[in-house]
Design an enzyme around this catalytic site. Structure first.
Site, PDB file in Angstrom:
ATOM      1  N   ASP A 321     -14.579  -3.565   0.890  1.00 30.86           N
ATOM      2  CA  ASP A 321     -14.253  -2.239   1.388  1.00 30.86           C
ATOM      3  C   ASP A 321     -14.987  -1.218   0.510  1.00 30.86           C
ATOM      4  O   ASP A 321     -15.283  -1.486  -0.656  1.00 30.86           O
ATOM      5  CB  ASP A 321     -12.737  -2.037   1.315  1.00 30.86           C
ATOM      6  N   ASP A 513      -8.183  -2.314  -0.739  1.00 30.69           N
ATOM      7  CA  ASP A 513      -7.037  -1.703  -1.409  1.00 30.69           C
ATOM      8  C   ASP A 513      -6.037  -1.079  -0.455  1.00 30.69           C
ATOM      9  O   ASP A 513      -4.884  -0.872  -0.811  1.00 30.69           O
ATOM     10  CB  ASP A 513      -7.525  -0.617  -2.385  1.00 30.69           C
ATOM     11  N   ASP A 517      -6.203  -3.021   5.029  1.00 26.55           N
ATOM     12  CA  ASP A 517      -6.976  -4.179   4.567  1.00 26.55           C
ATOM     13  C   ASP A 517      -6.132  -5.449   4.472  1.00 26.55           C
ATOM     14  O   ASP A 517      -6.681  -6.549   4.328  1.00 26.55           O
ATOM     15  CB  ASP A 517      -7.593  -3.896   3.195  1.00 26.55           C
TER      16      ASP A 517
END
Length: 644
Positions: A321, A513, A517
């Site tokens: 990410d 985070d 996710d």
């Protein structure tokens, strides 16, 4: 005195053994044989008694062929053929090896014990205009606690004081103090370094980050790696086989040897049994993995099981990410571009008036930028999901958001130099574009060095996934040297990318985070969460948690996993190689009981010492990899045309 008490069996046995050897070989007197034989028996019972008790308990549980029974049979057999000193020595050194194993395990647990010791047992709570000392379990969410300099924070909370400095080494492995300001989060287990602070409790005792860390580490120690499971199964099959092979070594030569001497072949079989004992091999393998987990935890990396050490070592694809993982997630206003006769001050005032009620990081960046400026009153405000905000100021419609929001209202964008690949917030009033604000998110200091190190460690493909627009994603990817970068993604798009990469030839990792996710982290072979800023859902579903939020810790985790793997297989190869060699020599009558002692206890001690190397190698807290400086922007565009 504590050592005498702890090792009393070995000390007593050694004293009696020395006395027996003196009585047998150095002096001569009437009844000599009875004296030294009695001393040998007392010496044997001191160390052999506990082993035989364990053997009988093991038999009661259905495990007949345990290492305790192997050692018992071998040593009693040595007594039966008159090899008293060797019989005692085997059992004595076996117990020394057991103590060494126990000490090694305790050493491996120390890093985890330091976490447990970090859990405070007293909280100073403000109640009824006074401060009471109570157990943290009895403090409720919303209550205010006080922490003096040098004290540990008992519960997670929000800092009410102006500023505080906290030592979080026990939680994150980071030696640098964590500076917190009013309204920022403070973690249980961190130590207040300077001035007294007041904290509003946000988590119950059992839900603090420290409690979750302890739970994860305890869980990790009970989850075995494939190598551990294999060795446990191997020992169950291996032990009865060597017992029957020892029987064969004793009696089969009778059919093939002319001058068969039972005592000679029985002695060889006893050596065979002593050598074959798998205890040192079996303990050194989980000790290696436990050492890896402990070393990682001291570096702010939490593995939820030994099996994930092996998975991380094999990982060849890593999806990452962007915001909060590779970038700080701390948005700041970069530039302001007013158009159609508006000035910067008015443009920012319109934007901040709508954004001040939003919790979005971009909204906070704009609000912080105009801090102290008087704002307009907004009526009829509404959020357009994924696009921005709309409201009425002085009875005129104002829109603040991305290009799609303005397109929905048929508002024509006017260019004014905002061509850089940043995140943009456009502002419109009464159907007219009045300006644009560019927002940037800083790249973490160690992100570029982390990417380089991951490639060096064998991660073949690094892929950045983001919901941000492609131009912004490309800019970050180019600075980090990432070949694959995909922007404009929804959570289900990330899920599809990771799912498409899964296969028998790949071990796929994902690090993120946010709450969105969590599904992808669950899907990946190795799910990695940023534990400092990460959501609870993400941390709970992850297999590995990075407490410091530093991407460079991923490469540290892989290094620990690789080193642990090498140590474990060094132990397996060395132990089995020496044992097979001495077993073969014993069958041919070349090896004696002393070589057998080395092949069993000596090899076990060497394997344990080798496993302890993991703790020593990673005992010092690792800091950020590299010098933290980002390179100049590269010209090569990130790939975005096809699936990774």
């Amino acid at each position: 005195m504590s050592y005498l008490k702890k090792y009393k069996e070995v000390i007593i046995s050694a004293v009696f053994l020395v006395g027996a050897l003196v009585a047998e070989y150095l002096i001569s007197f009437t009844g000599q044989q009875y004296v030294y034989l009695s001393l040998y028996i007392l010496s044997y019972l001191s160390v052999g008694g506990p082993v035989w008790i364990k053997a009988f308990k093991s038999i009661k549980k259905g495990n007949i062929f345990s290492e305790f029974l192997l050692m018992g049979i071998a040593t009693v057999g040595a007594f039966a053929i008159g090899e008293y000193a060797e019989g005692v020595a085997v059992m004595l050194f076996y117990m020394v090896g057991e103590y060494a194993q126990g000490n090694a395990v305790q050493r491996a647990r120390r890093s985890i014990k330091s976490l447990i010791d970090s859990q405070p047992d007293i909280a100073n709570v403000e109640r009824n205009r006074t401060v009471l000392k109570v157990s943290p379990q009895n403090v409720k969410v919303g209550e205010i606690i006080r922490v003096k300099p040098g004290e540990k924070v008992p519960l997670d909370g929000i800092l009410l004081s102006d500023q505080g400095s906290f030592n979080t080494a026990a939680l994150t492995g980071e030696s640098k103090p964590m500076i917190r300001k009013t309204g920022e989060e403070v973690w249980a287990g961190s130590i207040n370094r300077q001035t007294p602070v007041r904290i509003e409790v946000t988590s119950a005792y059992e839900k603090t980050k420290l409690s979750k860390i302890l739970e994860m580490v305890k869980e990790a120690s009970s989850r075995k790696a494939p190598t551990e499971r294999f060795m446990s199964r191997f020992a169950k099959v291996y032990t009865p086989i060597v017992v029957w092979m020892a029987v064969a070594v004793t009696f089969l030569p009778y059919l093939f040897v002319e001058n068969y001497v039972f005592q000679e072949w029985f002695y060889r079989a006893l050596i065979f049994l002593v050598v074959s004992c798998p205890c040192g091999l079996v303990i050194s393998i989980p000790l290696g993995y436990f050492g890896g987990i402990g070393a990682a935890s001291r570096n702010g990396i939490l593995f939820k099981g030994a099996n994930f050490l092996d998975q991380l070592r094999k990982m060849n694809i890593l999806f990452m990410d962007k915001t909060g993982t590779l970038t700080k997630g701390e948005f700041k206003v970069q530039e302001v571009y007013p158009v159609n006769g508006y000035d910067k001050e008015e443009l920012l005032k319109l934007a901040a008036s709508l954004e001040r009620q939003s919790t979005h990081p971009i909204a906070k960046a704009i609000a912080d930028y105009v801090n102290g400026q008087s704002l307009y009153s907004v009526a009829n405000q509404k959020e357009v999901s994924g696009k921005g905000l709309v409201g009425t100021i002085n009875q005129k419609m104002v829109a603040v958001g991305n290009r799609d929001l303005l397109n929905d209202y048929d508002i024509q964008l006017v260019g004014n130099g905002w061509k850089d690949s940043y995140t943009y917030v456009h502002v419109a009033k009464e159907g007219m574009h009045v300006g644009t604000i560019s927002i940037t998110d800083k790249i973490k200091e160690d992100s570029k060095s982390a990417v380089q190190k991951l490639h060096q460690l064998g991660v073949e493909k690094l892929v950045m996934l983001s919901g941000d627009k492609q131009e912004v994603v490309d800019r970050v990817a180019n600075k980090l040297g990432l070949e694959y970068a995909y922007g404009g993604l929804m959570p289900d798009d990330k899920y599809s990318y990771v799912k498409g990469a899964l296969g028998p030839k790949n071990v796929v990792g994902f690090i993120g985070d946010g709450v969105n996710d969590a599904p992808v982290i669950t899907l990946a072979d190795v799910g990695i969460a940023m534990g400092g800023i990460g959501s609870d859902a993400t941390i709970e579903t992850a297999d590995v948690v990075i407490q410091t939020d530093q991407p460079s810790k991923i490469s540290t985790a892989i290094e620990i996993a690789n080193f642990t793997h090498r140590v474990v297989w060094q132990n397996i190869g060395f132990a089995l190689g020496i044992k097979l060699l001495v077993m073969a020599l014993a069958a041919f009558g070349i090896a004696t009981m002393w070589e057998a002692i080395f092949a069993d206890v000596g090899v076990a001690l060497l394997a344990i010492a080798n496993a302890i190397r993991i703790q020593h190698r990673y005992s010092d807290v690792h800091l950020i990899l590299g010098n933290g400086r980002q390179g100049e922007e590269e010209n090569t565009p990130a790939k975005k045309c096809c699936d990774p």
